[in-house]
Motif scaffolding. Sequence first.
Motif, PDB file in Angstrom:
ATOM      1  N   UNK A 165      24.626 -41.017 -18.085  1.00 10.87           N
ATOM      2  CA  UNK A 165      24.412 -40.371 -19.082  1.00 10.87           C
ATOM      3  C   UNK A 165      24.732 -41.286 -20.326  1.00 10.87           C
ATOM      4  N   UNK A 166      25.630 -42.375 -20.390  1.00 10.46           N
ATOM      5  CA  UNK A 166      26.038 -43.042 -21.418  1.00 10.46           C
ATOM      6  C   UNK A 166      24.950 -43.899 -21.692  1.00 10.46           C
ATOM      7  N   UNK A 167      24.259 -44.594 -20.573  1.00  7.59           N
ATOM      8  CA  UNK A 167      23.010 -45.573 -20.689  1.00  7.59           C
ATOM      9  C   UNK A 167      22.036 -44.594 -21.729  1.00  7.59           C
ATOM     10  N   UNK A 168      21.593 -43.171 -21.309  1.00 10.42           N
ATOM     11  CA  UNK A 168      20.794 -42.583 -21.770  1.00 10.42           C
ATOM     12  C   UNK A 168      21.019 -42.221 -23.220  1.00 10.42           C
ATOM     13  N   UNK A 169      22.176 -41.914 -23.524  1.00 10.45           N
ATOM     14  CA  UNK A 169      22.657 -41.648 -25.027  1.00 10.45           C
ATOM     15  C   UNK A 169      22.613 -42.998 -25.910  1.00 10.45           C
ATOM     16  N   UNK A 170      22.962 -44.170 -25.208  1.00  5.49           N
ATOM     17  CA  UNK A 170      22.853 -45.485 -25.908  1.00  5.49           C
ATOM     18  C   UNK A 170      21.443 -45.611 -26.252  1.00  5.49           C
ATOM     19  N   UNK A 171      20.527 -45.413 -25.241  1.00  8.80           N
ATOM     20  CA  UNK A 171      19.075 -45.736 -25.425  1.00  8.80           C
ATOM     21  C   UNK A 171      18.461 -44.717 -26.570  1.00  8.80           C
ATOM     22  N   UNK A 172      18.945 -43.558 -26.549  1.00  4.74           N
ATOM     23  CA  UNK A 172      18.686 -42.624 -27.671  1.00  4.74           C
ATOM     24  C   UNK A 172      18.969 -43.272 -29.051  1.00  4.74           C
ATOM     25  N   UNK A 173      20.538 -43.571 -29.253  1.00  2.00           N
ATOM     26  CA  UNK A 173      20.833 -43.960 -30.327  1.00  2.00           C
ATOM     27  C   UNK A 173      20.273 -45.310 -30.776  1.00  2.00           C
ATOM     28  N   UNK A 174      19.866 -46.168 -29.908  1.00  2.00           N
ATOM     29  CA  UNK A 174      19.123 -47.461 -30.113  1.00  2.00           C
ATOM     30  C   UNK A 174      17.749 -47.106 -30.925  1.00  2.00           C
ATOM     31  N   UNK A 175      17.305 -46.049 -30.241  1.00  2.00           N
ATOM     32  CA  UNK A 175      15.881 -45.793 -30.917  1.00  2.00           C
ATOM     33  C   UNK A 175      16.117 -45.170 -32.206  1.00  2.00           C
ATOM     34  N   UNK A 176      17.020 -44.474 -32.419  1.00  2.00           N
ATOM     35  CA  UNK A 176      17.340 -43.893 -33.847  1.00  2.00           C
ATOM     36  C   UNK A 176      17.888 -44.902 -34.622  1.00  2.00           C
ATOM     37  N   UNK A 177      18.326 -45.954 -34.305  1.00  2.00           N
ATOM     38  CA  UNK A 177      18.706 -47.030 -35.366  1.00  2.00           C
ATOM     39  C   UNK A 177      17.608 -47.682 -35.601  1.00  2.00           C
ATOM     40  N   UNK A 178      16.582 -47.860 -34.643  1.00  2.00           N
ATOM     41  CA  UNK A 178      15.427 -48.794 -34.759  1.00  2.00           C
ATOM     42  C   UNK A 178      14.728 -48.058 -35.790  1.00  2.00           C
ATOM     43  N   UNK A 190      33.831 -41.415  -2.860  1.00  2.00           N
ATOM     44  CA  UNK A 190      32.576 -41.114  -2.806  1.00  2.00           C
ATOM     45  C   UNK A 190      32.330 -40.245  -4.083  1.00  2.00           C
ATOM     46  N   UNK A 191      33.069 -39.265  -3.848  1.00  2.00           N
ATOM     47  CA  UNK A 191      33.041 -38.220  -5.209  1.00  2.00           C
ATOM     48  C   UNK A 191      33.028 -39.007  -6.595  1.00  2.00           C
ATOM     49  N   UNK A 192      34.324 -39.909  -6.431  1.00  2.00           N
ATOM     50  CA  UNK A 192      34.272 -40.434  -7.752  1.00  2.00           C
ATOM     51  C   UNK A 192      33.384 -41.519  -8.068  1.00  2.00           C
ATOM     52  N   UNK A 193      32.733 -42.137  -7.093  1.00  2.00           N
ATOM     53  CA  UNK A 193      31.774 -43.190  -7.483  1.00  2.00           C
ATOM     54  C   UNK A 193      30.447 -42.462  -7.951  1.00  2.00           C
ATOM     55  N   UNK A 194      30.239 -41.154  -7.274  1.00  2.00           N
ATOM     56  CA  UNK A 194      29.065 -40.451  -7.721  1.00  2.00           C
ATOM     57  C   UNK A 194      29.263 -40.093  -9.155  1.00  2.00           C
ATOM     58  N   UNK A 195      30.385 -39.354  -9.549  1.00  2.00           N
ATOM     59  CA  UNK A 195      30.722 -38.946 -10.934  1.00  2.00           C
ATOM     60  C   UNK A 195      30.638 -40.120 -12.015  1.00  2.00           C
ATOM     61  N   UNK A 196      31.031 -41.211 -11.563  1.00  2.00           N
ATOM     62  CA  UNK A 196      31.200 -42.519 -12.229  1.00  2.00           C
ATOM     63  C   UNK A 196      29.732 -43.022 -12.597  1.00  2.00           C
ATOM     64  N   UNK A 197      29.023 -42.803 -11.469  1.00  2.00           N
ATOM     65  CA  UNK A 197      27.551 -43.071 -11.663  1.00  2.00           C
ATOM     66  C   UNK A 197      26.748 -42.303 -12.528  1.00  2.00           C
ATOM     67  N   UNK A 198      26.965 -40.933 -12.397  1.00  2.00           N
ATOM     68  CA  UNK A 198      26.350 -39.980 -13.353  1.00  2.00           C
ATOM     69  C   UNK A 198      26.951 -40.267 -14.779  1.00  2.00           C
ATOM     70  N   UNK A 199      28.041 -40.514 -15.165  1.00  2.00           N
ATOM     71  CA  UNK A 199      28.729 -40.684 -16.404  1.00  2.00           C
ATOM     72  C   UNK A 199      28.058 -41.942 -16.946  1.00  2.00           C
ATOM     73  N   UNK A 200      27.745 -42.929 -16.317  1.00  2.00           N
ATOM     74  CA  UNK A 200      27.346 -44.178 -16.650  1.00  2.00           C
ATOM     75  C   UNK A 200      25.813 -44.172 -17.084  1.00  2.00           C
TER      76      UNK A 200
END
Length: 231
Positions: free
Chosen positions: A46-59, A34-44
């Motif tokens: 954060x990765x999704x948010x960073x990717x969205x920011x990067x996509x907006x900057x690229x646009x 459960x701890x691993x799934x929670x940390x993985x979910x949080x990591x994903x």
Amino acid sequence: MSGSKKKKITKAERLKLLQEEEERRLKEEEEARLKYEKEEKERLEIQRIEKEKWNRLEAKDLERRNEELQELYLLERCFPEAEKLKQETRLLSRWKHYIQCDGNPDPSVAQEMNTFISLWKEKTNETFEEVIEKSKVVLNLIEKLKFILLETPPCDLQDKNIIQYQESILQLQELLHLKFNVATEILLRQASTLADLDSGNMEKVIKDENCYSICVGKPQEESKAQKCQIL
């Protein structure tokens, strides 16, 4: 003696202990999962948010580059016409100078400029009004030289010509300043002829589009410094 002997664990008790140990192990594994799934979910996340920011900057960057490209295409279309207009303006300026025949030098010809500067430098005892009139010609020559330096394409200007024009501008500015100082000194020497009969003070106002001067002083106090301002 029987009390010192260790009590023997029954088979049922041993099974219970093994069962409790297994349950503890499974619980720890579940908590770790459960701890691993929670940390993985949080990591994903954060990765999704960073990717969205990067996509907006690229646009935004792509939009900016498209705007810059459009401006560049517009400038490229306008550049030949602008260069043609500048060339026509330079030719028209030379033609106007040629047909005027007013005796003023061609600022692009070093020999004519040197002669003009030398002749005016040698001329003495000019009145303030004469210097003002001459300054109009000088200021016009300076503007023409600046125009040549600014509007002529670099490929059409040799280094020696650039140095020549810059030196001519500097010489004209220095000579103009010198002439005004000399004319002011001559004017102050004539203070007695401009004195007010009642107060004895001298006051002379000279107005021009390029010059505004007020000179005041007392002719009877020639030893004291008199004042003249050129604005």
